[in-house]
Design a protein around this motif. Structure first.
Motif, PDB file in Angstrom:
ATOM      1  N   ALA A  36     -20.514-135.955  28.780  1.00 38.43           N
ATOM      2  CA  ALA A  36     -20.973-135.475  27.474  1.00 38.43           C
ATOM      3  C   ALA A  36     -21.003-136.564  26.406  1.00 38.43           C
ATOM      4  CB  ALA A  36     -20.099-134.304  27.013  1.00 38.43           C
ATOM      5  N   VAL A  37     -20.008-137.444  26.425  1.00 36.61           N
ATOM      6  CA  VAL A  37     -19.928-138.438  25.341  1.00 36.61           C
ATOM      7  C   VAL A  37     -19.919-139.873  25.846  1.00 36.61           C
ATOM      8  CG1 VAL A  37     -18.814-136.828  23.746  1.00 36.61           C
ATOM      9  CG2 VAL A  37     -17.397-138.319  25.168  1.00 36.61           C
ATOM     10  N   SER A  38     -20.218-140.035  27.111  1.00 41.20           N
ATOM     11  CA  SER A  38     -20.280-141.373  27.730  1.00 41.20           C
ATOM     12  C   SER A  38     -18.995-142.167  27.536  1.00 41.20           C
ATOM     13  CB  SER A  38     -21.474-142.157  27.182  1.00 41.20           C
ATOM     14  OG  SER A  38     -22.678-141.476  27.449  1.00 41.20           O
ATOM     15  N   ALA A  39     -17.874-141.487  27.615  1.00 41.80           N
ATOM     16  CA  ALA A  39     -16.576-142.171  27.492  1.00 41.80           C
ATOM     17  C   ALA A  39     -16.128-142.612  28.878  1.00 41.80           C
ATOM     18  CB  ALA A  39     -15.543-141.238  26.887  1.00 41.80           C
ATOM     19  N   PRO A  40     -15.539-143.794  28.982  1.00 44.20           N
ATOM     20  CA  PRO A  40     -14.989-144.204  30.280  1.00 44.20           C
ATOM     21  C   PRO A  40     -13.805-143.306  30.656  1.00 44.20           C
ATOM     22  CG  PRO A  40     -14.974-146.037  28.687  1.00 44.20           C
ATOM     23  CD  PRO A  40     -15.393-144.806  27.957  1.00 44.20           C
ATOM     24  N   ALA A  41     -13.727-142.938  31.913  1.00 42.35           N
ATOM     25  CA  ALA A  41     -12.658-142.046  32.376  1.00 42.35           C
ATOM     26  C   ALA A  41     -11.275-142.570  32.003  1.00 42.35           C
ATOM     27  CB  ALA A  41     -12.756-141.830  33.879  1.00 42.35           C
ATOM     28  N   ALA A  42     -11.095-143.870  32.048  1.00 43.57           N
ATOM     29  CA  ALA A  42      -9.780-144.453  31.744  1.00 43.57           C
ATOM     30  C   ALA A  42      -9.368-144.222  30.295  1.00 43.57           C
ATOM     31  CB  ALA A  42      -9.788-145.950  32.042  1.00 43.57           C
ATOM     32  N   ASN A  43     -10.330-143.914  29.439  1.00 39.67           N
ATOM     33  CA  ASN A  43     -10.020-143.688  28.019  1.00 39.67           C
ATOM     34  C   ASN A  43      -9.847-142.212  27.667  1.00 39.67           C
ATOM     35  OD1 ASN A  43     -10.248-146.413  27.713  1.00 39.67           O
ATOM     36  ND2 ASN A  43     -12.192-146.357  26.599  1.00 39.67           N
ATOM     37  N   ILE A  44     -10.079-141.330  28.610  1.00 38.78           N
ATOM     38  CA  ILE A  44     -10.015-139.889  28.348  1.00 38.78           C
ATOM     39  C   ILE A  44      -8.606-139.390  28.623  1.00 38.78           C
ATOM     40  CG2 ILE A  44     -10.907-137.615  29.011  1.00 38.78           C
ATOM     41  CD1 ILE A  44     -13.495-139.182  29.886  1.00 38.78           C
ATOM     42  N   ARG A  45      -8.058-138.669  27.663  1.00 40.44           N
ATOM     43  CA  ARG A  45      -6.726-138.080  27.802  1.00 40.44           C
ATOM     44  C   ARG A  45      -6.868-136.567  27.909  1.00 40.44           C
ATOM     45  NH1 ARG A  45      -6.487-142.879  28.289  1.00 40.44           N
ATOM     46  NH2 ARG A  45      -5.133-144.299  27.145  1.00 40.44           N
ATOM     47  N   VAL A  46      -6.148-135.980  28.843  1.00 40.12           N
ATOM     48  CA  VAL A  46      -6.132-134.526  28.999  1.00 40.12           C
ATOM     49  C   VAL A  46      -4.673-134.077  28.986  1.00 40.12           C
ATOM     50  CG1 VAL A  46      -6.720-132.558  30.475  1.00 40.12           C
ATOM     51  CG2 VAL A  46      -8.258-134.541  30.360  1.00 40.12           C
ATOM     52  N   VAL A  47      -4.373-133.125  28.124  1.00 34.19           N
ATOM     53  CA  VAL A  47      -3.032-132.558  28.042  1.00 34.19           C
ATOM     54  C   VAL A  47      -3.146-131.075  28.378  1.00 34.19           C
ATOM     55  CG1 VAL A  47      -1.069-132.055  26.549  1.00 34.19           C
ATOM     56  CG2 VAL A  47      -2.347-134.188  26.247  1.00 34.19           C
ATOM     57  N   VAL A  48      -2.375-130.639  29.352  1.00 30.72           N
ATOM     58  CA  VAL A  48      -2.351-129.225  29.723  1.00 30.72           C
ATOM     59  C   VAL A  48      -0.968-128.695  29.406  1.00 30.72           C
ATOM     60  CG1 VAL A  48      -2.592-127.549  31.586  1.00 30.72           C
ATOM     61  CG2 VAL A  48      -4.029-129.601  31.565  1.00 30.72           C
ATOM     62  N   ARG A  49      -0.940-127.676  28.576  1.00 31.77           N
ATOM     63  CA  ARG A  49       0.326-127.022  28.224  1.00 31.77           C
ATOM     64  C   ARG A  49       0.332-125.634  28.851  1.00 31.77           C
ATOM     65  NH1 ARG A  49      -1.268-129.508  23.475  1.00 31.77           N
ATOM     66  NH2 ARG A  49       0.176-131.084  22.748  1.00 31.77           N
ATOM     67  N   GLU A  50       1.441-125.307  29.456  1.00 30.08           N
ATOM     68  CA  GLU A  50       1.602-123.967  30.007  1.00 30.08           C
ATOM     69  C   GLU A  50       2.693-123.253  29.218  1.00 30.08           C
ATOM     70  OE1 GLU A  50       0.797-123.585  34.520  1.00 30.08           O
ATOM     71  OE2 GLU A  50       2.067-125.357  34.243  1.00 30.08           O
ATOM     72  N   VAL A  51       2.400-122.042  28.812  1.00 25.76           N
ATOM     73  CA  VAL A  51       3.372-121.264  28.045  1.00 25.76           C
ATOM     74  C   VAL A  51       3.642-119.949  28.775  1.00 25.76           C
ATOM     75  CG1 VAL A  51       2.708-122.261  25.822  1.00 25.76           C
ATOM     76  CG2 VAL A  51       1.592-120.192  26.603  1.00 25.76           C
ATOM     77  N   PRO A  52       4.837-119.426  28.628  1.00 21.42           N
ATOM     78  CA  PRO A  52       5.122-118.122  29.238  1.00 21.42           C
ATOM     79  C   PRO A  52       4.248-117.037  28.597  1.00 21.42           C
ATOM     80  CG  PRO A  52       7.143-119.147  28.386  1.00 21.42           C
ATOM     81  CD  PRO A  52       5.991-119.968  27.912  1.00 21.42           C
ATOM     82  N   PRO A  53       3.859-116.037  29.364  1.00 27.25           N
ATOM     83  CA  PRO A  53       3.022-114.973  28.811  1.00 27.25           C
ATOM     84  C   PRO A  53       3.716-114.173  27.711  1.00 27.25           C
ATOM     85  CG  PRO A  53       3.655-114.464  31.069  1.00 27.25           C
ATOM     86  CD  PRO A  53       4.116-115.855  30.784  1.00 27.25           C
ATOM     87  N   THR A  54       5.028-114.317  27.595  1.00 28.98           N
ATOM     88  CA  THR A  54       5.752-113.650  26.508  1.00 28.98           C
ATOM     89  C   THR A  54       5.659-114.429  25.206  1.00 28.98           C
ATOM     90  OG1 THR A  54       7.778-114.783  27.191  1.00 28.98           O
ATOM     91  CG2 THR A  54       7.429-112.544  28.051  1.00 28.98           C
ATOM     92  N   HIS A  55       5.127-115.645  25.267  1.00 27.43           N
ATOM     93  CA  HIS A  55       5.039-116.498  24.081  1.00 27.43           C
ATOM     94  C   HIS A  55       3.620-116.645  23.562  1.00 27.43           C
ATOM     95  CE1 HIS A  55       9.035-118.738  25.110  1.00 27.43           C
ATOM     96  NE2 HIS A  55       9.182-117.434  24.969  1.00 27.43           N
ATOM     97  N   TRP A  56       2.695-115.817  24.018  1.00 28.79           N
ATOM     98  CA  TRP A  56       1.300-115.902  23.593  1.00 28.79           C
ATOM     99  C   TRP A  56       0.855-114.475  23.288  1.00 28.79           C
ATOM    100  CZ3 TRP A  56      -2.452-119.858  25.960  1.00 28.79           C
ATOM    101  CH2 TRP A  56      -3.708-119.744  25.381  1.00 28.79           C
ATOM    102  N   ALA A  57       0.347-114.287  22.089  1.00 29.40           N
ATOM    103  CA  ALA A  57      -0.055-112.938  21.697  1.00 29.40           C
ATOM    104  C   ALA A  57      -1.376-112.957  20.951  1.00 29.40           C
ATOM    105  CB  ALA A  57       1.016-112.293  20.809  1.00 29.40           C
ATOM    106  N   ALA A  58      -2.057-111.846  21.019  1.00 25.09           N
ATOM    107  CA  ALA A  58      -3.254-111.601  20.221  1.00 25.09           C
ATOM    108  C   ALA A  58      -3.163-110.163  19.731  1.00 25.09           C
ATOM    109  CB  ALA A  58      -4.515-111.808  21.058  1.00 25.09           C
ATOM    110  N   GLY A  59      -3.381-109.981  18.456  1.00 29.18           N
ATOM    111  CA  GLY A  59      -3.301-108.625  17.920  1.00 29.18           C
ATOM    112  C   GLY A  59      -1.918-108.018  18.057  1.00 29.18           C
ATOM    113  N   ASP A  60      -0.888-108.838  17.948  1.00 28.97           N
ATOM    114  CA  ASP A  60       0.512-108.408  18.031  1.00 28.97           C
ATOM    115  C   ASP A  60       0.875-107.838  19.399  1.00 28.97           C
ATOM    116  OD1 ASP A  60       3.087-108.203  16.924  1.00 28.97           O
ATOM    117  OD2 ASP A  60       2.773-106.094  16.412  1.00 28.97           O
ATOM    118  N   VAL A  61       0.136-108.218  20.420  1.00 28.51           N
ATOM    119  CA  VAL A  61       0.451-107.807  21.788  1.00 28.51           C
ATOM    120  C   VAL A  61       0.508-109.077  22.634  1.00 28.51           C
ATOM    121  CG1 VAL A  61      -0.317-106.465  23.789  1.00 28.51           C
ATOM    122  CG2 VAL A  61      -0.771-105.623  21.474  1.00 28.51           C
TER     123      VAL A  61
END
Length: 77
Positions: free
Chosen positions: A31-56
């Motif tokens: 998409a942006v012609s960036a070299p792979a070595a310059n691309i950073r990816v951070v994946v965060r995993e959270v427990p399903p009890t710590h993520w809510a939408a609409g107070d659920v």
């Protein structure tokens, strides 16, 4: 130096996370012609009890869906 941050609920395998990182890196590279070595990816995993939408939380939503699936429907007698 592009940075991609992804937040997911816990539960994916290490292989799934690795595939996600690989695919995101490739997408940014194309998409942006960036070299792979310059691309950073951070994946965060959270427990399903710590993520809510609409107070659920996701855990609560899953529990409700499981109960709805387990509840027998009306039967013809």
């Amino acid at each position: 130096m592009p940075l991609v941050e992804v937040t997911l609920t816990e539960g994916r395998t290490a292989e799934q996370i690795r595939t996600l990182i690989h695919e995101l890196t490739g997408a940014v590279e194309r998409a942006v012609s960036a070299p792979a070595a310059n691309i950073r990816v951070v994946v965060r995993e959270v427990p399903p009890t710590h993520w809510a939408a609409g107070d659920v939380t996701i855990a609560e939503r899953r529990e409700r869906q499981a109960r709805a699936t387990d509840t027998p429907g009306p039967t013809d007698s």
